[in-house]
Structure formats: C-alpha cells, structure tokens
Design an enzyme around this catalytic site. Sequence first.
Site, PDB file in Angstrom:
ATOM      1  N   ALA A 147      42.859 -25.563   3.356  1.00  0.00           N
ATOM      2  CA  ALA A 147      43.802 -25.924   4.412  1.00  0.00           C
ATOM      3  C   ALA A 147      43.052 -26.509   5.605  1.00  0.00           C
ATOM      4  O   ALA A 147      41.981 -26.020   5.982  1.00  0.00           O
ATOM      5  CB  ALA A 147      44.614 -24.709   4.845  1.00  0.00           C
ATOM      6  N   SER A 336      41.673 -33.966   9.692  1.00  0.00           N
ATOM      7  CA  SER A 336      41.003 -33.732   8.417  1.00  0.00           C
ATOM      8  C   SER A 336      40.264 -32.416   8.482  1.00  0.00           C
ATOM      9  O   SER A 336      40.075 -31.846   9.555  1.00  0.00           O
ATOM     10  CB  SER A 336      40.032 -34.875   8.094  1.00  0.00           C
ATOM     11  N   LYS A 337      39.809 -31.929   7.334  1.00  0.00           N
ATOM     12  CA  LYS A 337      39.203 -30.605   7.277  1.00  0.00           C
ATOM     13  C   LYS A 337      37.877 -30.543   8.034  1.00  0.00           C
ATOM     14  O   LYS A 337      37.606 -29.597   8.756  1.00  0.00           O
ATOM     15  CB  LYS A 337      38.986 -30.188   5.805  1.00  0.00           C
ATOM     16  N   VAL A 338      37.036 -31.545   7.865  1.00  0.00           N
ATOM     17  CA  VAL A 338      35.720 -31.540   8.495  1.00  0.00           C
ATOM     18  C   VAL A 338      35.666 -32.657   9.528  1.00  0.00           C
ATOM     19  O   VAL A 338      35.959 -33.805   9.228  1.00  0.00           O
ATOM     20  CB  VAL A 338      34.594 -31.741   7.466  1.00  0.00           C
TER      21      VAL A 338
END
Length: 342
Positions: A147, A336-338
């Site tokens: 997530a 975004s995740k990173v």
Amino acid sequence: MTADSVMLTEAREAPQVIARQLRENVDVVAALAAALRERRPAYAVTVARGSSDHACTVLKYALETHLHLPVASLGPSVLTLYGARLDLRGALLIAVSQSGASPDVVENVRAARDSGALTVALVNVEGSDLAHAAEFVLPLRCGEERAVAATKSYLASLGAFLPVIAALTDDEALSAALAGLPDVLSRTLDVEASADDLAQRYRFAENLLVLARGLHYGVAQEAALKLKETSGIHAEAYSAAEFAHGPRRLLAEGLPLLGFAPSDAARDATLAAYDDLRAAGADLRTIGPAPGSTLPTPATGHALTDVLPSALAFYLFAAHLARHRGLNPDAPPGLSKVTRTR
C-alpha cells in the site's frame, strides 16, 4: 471498493510484524545497547521524511524522557542542497526509512558516520543503500508493504528502538509491555467495528484538525498525513497545548477535531485541554487508552508502547473513512510508494 483494501489488510498484520521484530532483532539490540553504553552519545539526531519522520517525533519523546538525551531533527537538504557538513562527533544518529532508498537520507547517514557519529538505520529493506551506510541496522521485519499509505512499517518504526531503551534502562515494565505488545495489538483489531462507526461521522469532512501531546504527538502528525493521502482531507496536526494559542481561532469556523488521548504523564493536561475545547463548542472525538475515549484502545502497561495501539486504531479508522468517501486508500492520486529526494 471493499473494506479489505491493501492498507487495511497490512494494518491488520501489525501483531505478527511486532512479534517477528521482537524475536529476530535480539542480537542486534544487544550489540547496539552495548555500543551505546560504551560510547555514551551526548545527544541524538534523527533523519527521515514522511511517516518515518513522524515515527522520529515519537522516538524523540522516548529518548528524551527515558534516556535523557536531547534530540534534534536534521533537515536532509542542509547537506544535499546547501552542502553544509555538520559536525556530529559524539552524536547518535537514527535514520528511519521503509525502503532505505531515498538518496538524501542515505547521504546524511554516510556523512554523519564519517564525522564520528554512531549511526543506526531503522529500515525494512535490509539490502538497501541506507542499511549499508549505517553502522547498525534495526530491521523493521515488515515483509513487503504494497500500500502507498504506510501502516505496518510505521508501527514497526515505533517499536524497533524500544527494546534498546529497555536494555539501557533496565526497565522491567517496558520489557514486560514489549513482550505483551503483539497480544495487545491483536486485541486492538477488535475495535475495528467501532473505528468504522467513528469514521462515518467524518465522511463529509473537508478539513480536520488532529491534536495530541507528548508521545502521541508523532501519531497525530502521522494521522494528519494519512487523512490527506487516503481521503483527500486537509488535515493538520497540532500540539493540544499550542492549539490554545493562534490556531484556536479555527474553532469559529466549525472545523471538527480528532484528538489522541494518552494515559501517561500527559493525560491530565491533554484531557483538560480537550474539556476546555468541548466547553467552547468544539466537535471533538478521541482515540487512545485514556478513560472515556471515543475509540478506546487497550493499555499496554507502558507509555512508550501505548502509542502503537493508538496508531493501529487510527489506521483502521482511516481505511474505513476512505471507503465511506468512495475512495481507494491504496491508490492516492499523484503518489507512489517510494519517493526519492535529494
């Protein structure tokens, strides 16, 4: 969208994550505690961004109240954009990151280590650049977190350094609270239906103020971020003490409040502030272990561990709030995740 978003599923993994962390970090905790006893840092600094930085706010209160170490938060850009290399001799530097991939955090850890600081990385990806840059690594032990809105990695960041504090202070109550923490987090999952009910009250909110004091303040910061990420609500975190100054003016605009209610040394002052706000007409609901909380969380037996059930209960609330608003918390627009910053 069903209630079983990835965010919600991962939040429910918290008891297993913390149990694994406690079980598998024993050796590194012992080695780090021994190094801290020998080198006796005069102060500590943290470097992180986003949810990880909010975990550092909680860690600041933990280190200052239990190890009596003054703690400052480094601005990563002081080095990466301004080129200023800080003299961190005699410091303990703690970097927190789920991915360990942000170049600015990595560069700050390398520079701090070169200057003589004792460097520690709290990181989930053990093969990351951050893990290689630090002298000590406390793995978060989360497994993959898919997530975009971090949950289990934030909770793991709250817990990872606590065994070190317990070892350095010989705090038997903290050791016992840590041993029982996975079970308490499992019982916290039982409040999900109540978290869902509370979320329905805020489904039309466009603005929300989140209040807390002390150890719970970093949880309030995290809550405000998650409300932005997952529900598009303009939420801001304030100290319950600081809110009594200029920000109190916002009550006249009818903004709803969400407060974290601790049962530790900050309880009386925090609850008195909340009573005063309600008397002034504020729409205020609370989460936490203090008696009378709207969304009560189980006590853990120690102030340092009480923040984890509070944060977990909030995550259950936030995931259901997004669902009630017809939104997918797993895919926030534009995120975004990173995130790699310099």
